[in-house]
Design an enzyme around this catalytic site. Structure first.
Site, PDB file in Angstrom:
ATOM      1  N   LYS A 196      69.784  76.092  20.798  1.00 22.23           N
ATOM      2  CA  LYS A 196      70.429  76.952  21.785  1.00 22.23           C
ATOM      3  C   LYS A 196      71.910  76.625  21.817  1.00 22.23           C
ATOM      4  O   LYS A 196      72.334  75.620  22.389  1.00 22.23           O
ATOM      5  CB  LYS A 196      69.842  76.788  23.187  1.00 22.23           C
ATOM      6  N   GLY A 249      76.132  67.516  26.659  1.00 20.49           N
ATOM      7  CA  GLY A 249      76.745  68.297  27.721  1.00 20.49           C
ATOM      8  C   GLY A 249      77.025  67.426  28.922  1.00 20.49           C
ATOM      9  O   GLY A 249      77.193  66.208  28.806  1.00 20.49           O
ATOM     10  N   SER A 250      77.047  68.034  30.086  1.00 26.25           N
ATOM     11  CA  SER A 250      77.401  67.313  31.305  1.00 26.25           C
ATOM     12  C   SER A 250      76.263  66.403  31.761  1.00 26.25           C
ATOM     13  O   SER A 250      75.087  66.638  31.474  1.00 26.25           O
ATOM     14  CB  SER A 250      77.739  68.302  32.417  1.00 26.25           C
ATOM     15  N   THR A 251      76.629  65.383  32.523  1.00 28.70           N
ATOM     16  CA  THR A 251      75.632  64.463  33.069  1.00 28.70           C
ATOM     17  C   THR A 251      74.694  65.191  34.030  1.00 28.70           C
ATOM     18  O   THR A 251      73.485  64.917  34.057  1.00 28.70           O
ATOM     19  CB  THR A 251      76.341  63.302  33.787  1.00 28.70           C
ATOM     20  N   VAL A 253      73.665  68.362  33.996  1.00 32.11           N
ATOM     21  CA  VAL A 253      72.671  69.146  33.262  1.00 32.11           C
ATOM     22  C   VAL A 253      71.744  68.222  32.489  1.00 32.11           C
ATOM     23  O   VAL A 253      70.546  68.469  32.367  1.00 32.11           O
ATOM     24  CB  VAL A 253      73.348  70.172  32.326  1.00 32.11           C
ATOM     25  N   GLY A 254      72.277  67.119  31.977  1.00 31.70           N
ATOM     26  CA  GLY A 254      71.434  66.155  31.272  1.00 31.70           C
ATOM     27  C   GLY A 254      70.318  65.627  32.141  1.00 31.70           C
ATOM     28  O   GLY A 254      69.181  65.423  31.693  1.00 31.70           O
ATOM     29  N   GLU A 272      73.596  62.947  25.145  1.00 27.16           N
ATOM     30  CA  GLU A 272      75.001  62.537  24.969  1.00 27.16           C
ATOM     31  C   GLU A 272      75.781  63.295  26.024  1.00 27.16           C
ATOM     32  O   GLU A 272      75.958  64.509  25.926  1.00 27.16           O
ATOM     33  CB  GLU A 272      75.486  62.854  23.553  1.00 27.16           C
ATOM     34  N   CYS A 306      84.380  64.929  25.114  1.00 23.53           N
ATOM     35  CA  CYS A 306      83.777  63.989  26.058  1.00 23.53           C
ATOM     36  C   CYS A 306      84.369  62.593  25.964  1.00 23.53           C
ATOM     37  O   CYS A 306      84.263  61.816  26.912  1.00 23.53           O
ATOM     38  CB  CYS A 306      82.265  63.946  25.872  1.00 23.53           C
ATOM     39  N   GLU A 403      84.960  63.663  35.345  1.00 21.28           N
ATOM     40  CA  GLU A 403      85.323  64.166  34.018  1.00 21.28           C
ATOM     41  C   GLU A 403      85.909  65.572  34.181  1.00 21.28           C
ATOM     42  O   GLU A 403      85.205  66.514  34.537  1.00 21.28           O
ATOM     43  CB  GLU A 403      84.100  64.218  33.099  1.00 21.28           C
TER      44      GLU A 403
END
Length: 505
Positions: A196, A249-251, A253-254, A272, A306, A403
């Site tokens: 995706k 991606g972002s923390t 969403v992770g 990551e 990042c 961030e």
């Protein structure tokens, strides 16, 4: 849809000759480009001017189901996992050749879709994608287990086997690089996959799907479902027939990806995530080199990386001169059309990110940080932001803690080594860090003390296919690049048999 896209592309070319022909806008499932089940599409936007580049098929849960079904069939019954490694490697090498044959078109796609510098895409992103494929192609026939020396009368050995169907969810800041950071080692391992791409930057991923098929990757091995995180991304993360998810991606969403994986089939997860990386400049560093590295560390790729060196700590003996040189270089930094070879920085990738960066800049001003340069948009069209440097930033300021993912640096002064280490580690992230000094004792002490997955000494952004990369703390877990990335797509299976005349017989 194809006719409409052709007409839209002609109209785009009328205002900009750099716009490449948009050839692929449908989902790629089981070796074919198809419309989404619901027939929905979404716009992908040119960040240089906010205009629509193309309408792309919008994948949803039903489309992910079809893609996973194709990937499962290809893994359980298809040739890819059963193929000798050298044959997979030959197909991957052909894939790399095709990338190089289409380098101009691919670089242009990432420029109009993500605002990336066209010159950088041609010189770095696209060639490195081909190199990465060849790196893992060379590893595909070198996947070995071990013979074990057991403590009893048993013979044991291990096998390394592909984990199965992998869901790759990739970010918008490096559409090409991150596609192959995920796809290349998984292909070498013998996995099949559903990719995706970010909804902001789907175009090059769909082109790569076309090239993969042309190279001979069997149908169902690579499936590309463009769409949005809460729908397509969530469907991949929670799918009962996906064996592993690799997410960058972002923390925030992770965390959601991990929760979805845990509450479905407890699939493996590699994350990551975000970063707020420190760059520590000691008194003995060369000022010109240090200011160049500091500026590149925050402005490369518009700060949308990042591992951006967004927190710069400079020892007090050289701070004043460092600040003066740094600001002068930032003011001379060229921001503009990413197709212009003389430009250093293009537009932010999208309106949402553009507005987020500007809001953080306003927070910095309100919290009392000193704005040394920049701090505003450039021009009235597109998503351009001037290089921005704040000084006198406190550790609890938002621009220091969060961030920002943009061209915004926090510049600070320190006295002692102990202070530098303490302040560098004062973050919930732990992705990367930089150290600038000629003193090897300082290098050894500081590099072992900083809590981050990669430490760059007297350099920055020193990535390499052979060097593992990933984070500590809330920057995630799992490693990309290197042999470590290949191994994360492989299960270890132990096989044990009794030795002749053992009590087990």
């Amino acid at each position: 849809m194809a006719a409409n896209q052709s007409n839209a592309n002609k109209s785009l070319k009328a205002y900009d000759e750099h716009i490449p022909e948009i050839k692929f806008t449908k989902l790629f499932i089981n070796g074919k480009f198809v419309d989404s089940v619901k027939g929905r599409t979404f716009e992908t936007i040119d960040p240089r001017n906010g205009k629509v580049i193309a309408r792309v098929a919008e994948g949803d849960k039903e489309d992910v189901d079809l893609a996973v079904k194709a990937a499962r069939q290809a893994f359980d019954h298809g040739p890819w996992p059963r193929m000798p490694g050298y044959q997979r490697g030959r197909i991957m090498s052909k894939f790399a050749d095709l990338i190089e044959e289409n380098i101009n078109e691919l670089a242009a796609l990432d420029t109009v879709d993500a605002g990336k510098l066209f010159s950088m895409g041609k010189a770095l992103d696209i060639p490195q994608a081909a190199t990465m494929l060849r790196y893992y192609a060379g590893a595909a026939d070198k996947i070995h287990g071990e013979v074990l020396k057991m403590s009893r009368e048993l013979h044991g050995y291990t096998l390394r086997e592909p984990v199965g169907v992998v869901g790759h969810i990739i970010p918008w800041n490096f559409p090409t690089t991150m596609f192959f950071v995920k796809v290349a080692p998984a292909l070498a391992a013998g996995c099949t996959m559903v990719v995706k791409p970010a909804e902001q930057t789907p175009l090059s991923a769909l082109f790569y799907a076309h090239l993969a098929k042309k190279a001979g990757v069997p149908d169902g091995v690579i499936n590309v479902v463009a769409g949005f995180g809460p729908t397509a991304g969530a469907a991949i993360s929670s799918h009962m027939d996906v064996d592993m998810v690799s997410f960058t991606g972002s923390t925030e969403v992770g965390r959601m990806v991990m929760q979805a994986a845990a509450t479905s089939n407890l699939k493996q997860v590699s994350l990551e995530l975000g970063g707020k990386s420190p760059l520590i400049v000691f008194d003995d560093a060369n000022l010109d080199t240090a200011t160049d590295l500091a500026l590149t560390g925050i402005l490369f790729n518009k700060g949308e990386i990042c591992v951006a060196g967004s927190r710069v700590y400079v020892q007090e003996g050289i701070y004043e001169e460092f600040e003066k040189k740094l600001v002068a270089k930032a003011k001379a930094w060229s921001v503009g059309d990413p197709f212009d070879p003389n430009v250093h920085q293009g537009p932010q990738a999208g309106k949402k990110q553009f507005e987020k960066i500007l809001s953080y800049i306003e927070h910095g001003k309100r919290e009392g940080a000193t704005l040394l340069t920049g701090g505003e948009r450039l021009g009235t069209e597109g998503y351009y932001i001037k290089p921005t440097i704040f000084a006198n930033v406190k550790e609890d300021n938002m621009i220091m803690k969060d961030e920002i993912f943009g061209p915004v640096m926090s510049l600070m002064k320190f006295k002692t080594v102990e202070e530098a280490i303490k302040r560098a580690n004062y973050t919930r992230y732990g992705l990367a860090a930089g150290i600038l000094t000629k003193n090897i004792d300082l290098v050894n002490t500081v590099s072992r003390s900083i809590q981050a997955g990669v430490i760059w000494v007297n350099c920055y952004f020193a990535f390499d296919n052979d060097c593992p990369y990933g984070g500590y703390k809330m920057s995630g877990f799992g490693r990309d690049l290197g042999v470590d990335a290949l191994y994360k797509y492989l299960h270890v299976k132990s096989v044990v048999t009794p030795i002749y005349n053992s009590p087990w017989l």
